[in-house]
Structure formats: structure tokens, C-alpha cells
Write a protein that holds these residues in place. Structure first.
Motif, PDB file in Angstrom:
ATOM      1  N   ARG A 130      34.274  40.669 -17.846  1.00 48.88           N
ATOM      2  CA  ARG A 130      35.710  40.384 -17.775  1.00 48.88           C
ATOM      3  C   ARG A 130      36.155  39.932 -19.162  1.00 48.88           C
TER       4      ARG A 130
ATOM      5  N   THR B 189      35.981  49.101 -18.401  1.00 47.44           N
ATOM      6  CA  THR B 189      35.049  48.021 -18.049  1.00 47.44           C
ATOM      7  C   THR B 189      33.686  48.587 -17.682  1.00 47.44           C
TER       8      THR B 189
ATOM      9  N   TYR C 176      38.098  38.855 -28.062  1.00 49.51           N
ATOM     10  CA  TYR C 176      38.062  38.649 -26.615  1.00 49.51           C
ATOM     11  C   TYR C 176      36.860  37.799 -26.214  1.00 49.51           C
ATOM     12  N   ARG C 177      37.088  36.902 -25.259  1.00 44.87           N
ATOM     13  CA  ARG C 177      35.967  36.271 -24.562  1.00 44.87           C
ATOM     14  C   ARG C 177      35.442  37.255 -23.520  1.00 44.87           C
TER      15      ARG C 177
ATOM     16  N   THR D 127      39.021  38.559 -21.855  1.00 50.55           N
ATOM     17  CA  THR D 127      40.259  37.791 -21.989  1.00 50.55           C
ATOM     18  C   THR D 127      40.606  37.673 -23.466  1.00 50.55           C
TER      19      THR D 127
ATOM     20  N   GLU E  40      45.089  45.511 -22.106  1.00 52.70           N
ATOM     21  CA  GLU E  40      44.339  45.409 -20.863  1.00 52.70           C
ATOM     22  C   GLU E  40      43.286  46.511 -20.808  1.00 52.70           C
TER      23      GLU E  40
ATOM     24  N   ASP F 104      31.784  32.364 -19.209  1.00 50.43           N
ATOM     25  CA  ASP F 104      31.902  32.925 -20.554  1.00 50.43           C
ATOM     26  C   ASP F 104      30.525  33.087 -21.182  1.00 50.43           C
TER      27      ASP F 104
ATOM     28  N   ASP G 291      50.741  37.823 -27.382  1.00 50.95           N
ATOM     29  CA  ASP G 291      50.189  36.468 -27.365  1.00 50.95           C
ATOM     30  C   ASP G 291      51.219  35.444 -27.829  1.00 50.95           C
TER      31      ASP G 291
END
Length: 339
Positions: free
Chosen positions: A27, A8, A40-41, A29, A2, A48, A313
Motif C-alpha cells: 500500500r 499494485t 511514498y511510504r 501513501t 494513485e 510501514d 499535496d
């Protein structure tokens, strides 16, 4: 893993400083399915937008998970016939996200990683997808590496010997258990290395799970270049064939191709020969080598998931450990089929 508010904010500042457009804060993901670098996206207020790649949070071996190398390769291939995402920027400042990373465009398409993916892919497109894999593989092997700035990516000669040394060394650096079959196979493969007839760019993990496919069977982009180097291009054909599952076969690896419509191994090889005119009589050695190398790679995956450095995952570490043994046994069986 995370990302907190501070990370961020640092990432948003890096995007802005590198002229990469964002509509609001990024953001991230985690994209499930990766077994090496974390992918990550990256979304913003419009949805996206990009993909970010960074190394695992620990257990990184020297020369492995080099995102700078990946970035350099897809940048170099941008002007070739090999379809790759657009590279937007590389960050080597580890204060931004705690590790180097690069950002590339988000390319539409479907990744056929496992059996369910293959079952869900349109039947009408499976034959075309099989053919396009061979077409793109030959395009990779036609790349003039000197012309695109990749001529110093690695040594070109003695590929088989170098790879055997490298992966045995990686295996020893990674493993926490005794697997004598891996070392025995190394010695057998080393004694029987075929002459290197064709030299060029080697992807290192070329298979359906590392390309983005359109619904009509066209490859939109080739992904995961972290293992790419220069050397014996038959290694990629051996890898593709070794990881290609046919109907009725047990699932040794995640594979989407054990469904009607996908080409057989023999058809893949015939298409490659038709497209290149190359002698593939040594292909069985490359298949055995591919399975042995997979055993070494999956031992690293097993250790990374066991120690929790790959994120959560849904991967079962114990199953990955058992897979290593089955791969080594499959490599032994493949080697026994050599003339």
C-alpha cells in the motif's frame, strides 16, 4: 498519483522477484513535502516497511529526477561515515509503475522542513542537531569517492561555471515567463567565480529538511541525493547557510531554525572551520549562488505544480511562483554584500 490494482500487483511481483520481503500486497501513501521526486511510504500487513522514490509524472528535464543516480549514491555511501538508508532495489522497467523507481529502508526520524517542525522539535536537542548537521556535512566531504565507486559521478573541476551553465539552461527549458533578474545575476556570478579550493562529493541540497533527526539531535539518515555530484564542497556550506533562517527574519523559504536553541549562521561556519580547518573567506559568493540556484529550482517547482504533475499535496502554485521572484531578489542582495 494513485496506483490502481494492476500497478499494485506489478509492484508486488517486482518486490517478490527482488527478494524484498512483504506481508501482503503493498500500500503506497504519498509523503507530502517533496518538491522533486515523488516519495511514498510502502506498507504491508505489518505496517510501514519501505520508502519508494520515483520521478514526477511529467515535466521531467534531461538529467533531472534521476532515481538511478540516487540509488547508486546511497548504495556507494553505505560503507562510509555518512548515514543513509539501506538501498533494497532499483527498477528501470517502466512497465511496473510507469517510471523508474527505487526502494530503500524506512528510517525512523523527524524531518524539520518548516517553521512548525522547528517549533515542535525538542529545545534540548536543537543545539545538538545543529552540530550534527555540520558533523555530517564534513563526513560527506571526507568521502573517498573513488574508493566507494562514485569517482565518475561527474566532473570535478570548474564546478561553479558548470553549475551556472546547468541551472540557467534548466531555467530556460522550464520557465514560461520572463524573469530578467535571473539572467542578470547569472552573468554577475559568472564574472566573480572564486577559485575552487576544495573538491569532493557535493550533496546539492544539504539542510535540515533533507535529514532524519532523532529526538536527541542525532542525524539518522541523509535523504534526497538527486542533485549530488562532484565539485566544490564549499557549495554545500553556502547552501546550508543561505537556507538557514534566524529568529526575527522573514520566511523566504521553509525553514525550521528561527527558534531558540538552533545555532546561528556564524556558529555553523565556526564549527565547520573548526572541524575542517578550511578557508571560508569566499563563502558570501556561495550564499549568493545558492539563492540564485534556488530561484531556478523553484521555477521548475512552480511549473510542475501549475501543470499538475506533482500530485495534490496542498501546495499553492501561485505562491511558488512568487517565491521565485523573492529568491532572485535575495540573491541580488547577497551578491551586493560581496567585497
Amino acid at each position: 498519483m494513485e496506483f490502481d490494482t494492476s500497478a499494485t500487483a506489478h509492484l508486488a511481483a517486482w518486490f517478490a522477484g527482488n527478494g524484498i520481503a512483504l506481508d501482503g500486497p503493498p500500500r503506497l501513501t504519498l509523503i507530502a513535502g517533496g518538491r522533486s521526486n515523488l516519495t511514498y511510504r510502502v506498507a504491508d500487513g505489518t505496517g510501514d516497511r519501505y520508502v519508494l522514490r520515483r520521478p514526477p509524472t511529467g515535466g521531467v528535464l534531461q538529467s533531472a529526477h534521476d532515481v538511478g543516480r540516487e540509488y547508486r549514491i546511497i548504495t556507494g555511501l553505505a560503507t562510509t561515515d555518512v548515514p543513509v538508508p539501506v538501498a533494497h532495489g532499483l527498477c528501470t522497467d517502466e512497465t511496473v509503475l510507469g517510471a523508474p523507481f527505487y526502494v530503500m529502508s524506512l528510517v525512523p526520524g523527524t524531518v524539520l522542513a518548516g517553521d512548525e517542525d522547528g517549533a515542535g522539535y525538542p529545545l534540548r536537542a536543537r543545539r545538538g542537531a545543529s552540530a550534527d548537521l555540520v558533523r555530517v556535512l564534513t563526513a560527506i566531504q571526507r568521502v573517498d569517492v573513488d574508493a566507494v565507486g562514485l569517482g565518475d559521478l561527474g566532473r570535478r573541476d570548474s564546478y561553479g561555471a558548470r553549475q551556472l551553465r546547468r541551472w540557467l539552461r534548466q531555467f530556460h527549458l522550464t520557465t514560461r515567463r520572463r524573469l530578467p533578474l535571473v539572467e542578470e545575476l547569472h552573468d554577475q556570478l559568472e564574472r566573480t567565480i572564486p577559485p575552487q579550493r576544495f573538491t569532493g562529493l557535493v550533496h546539492g541540497d544539504f539542510r535540515p529538511g533533507n535529514v532524519l533527526l532523532s529526538p536527541d539531535g542525532h542525524i539518522n539518515a541523509v535523504l534526497d541525493w538527486e542533485l549530488a555530484t562532484l565539485g566544490d564542497t564549499l557549495a554545500d556550506l553556502g547552501w546550508l547557510v543561505a537556507t538557514w533562517r534566524q529568529p526575527g527574519e522573514a520566511e523566504l523559504l521553509e525553514s525550521p531554525t528561527a527558534h531558540p536553541g538552533f545555532a546561528s549562521r556564524e556558529e555553523l561556519v565556526a564549527a565547520y572551520q573548526a572541524g575542517t580547518g578550511r578557508d571560508v573567506s569566499d563563502l558570501p559568493w556561495y550564499q549568493a549562488f545558492a539563492l540564485w540556484r534556488l530561484a531556478c529550482i523553484f521555477e521548475g517547482i512552480f511549473v510542475r505544480y501549475s501543470t499538475g504533475v506533482m500530485g495534490d499535496d496542498g501546495v499553492d502554485p501561485a505562491a511558488e511562483g512568487e517565491r521565485v521572484v523573492r529568491l532572485a531578489e535575495a540573491a541580488r542582495e547577497a551578491f551586493a554584500r560581496l567585497g
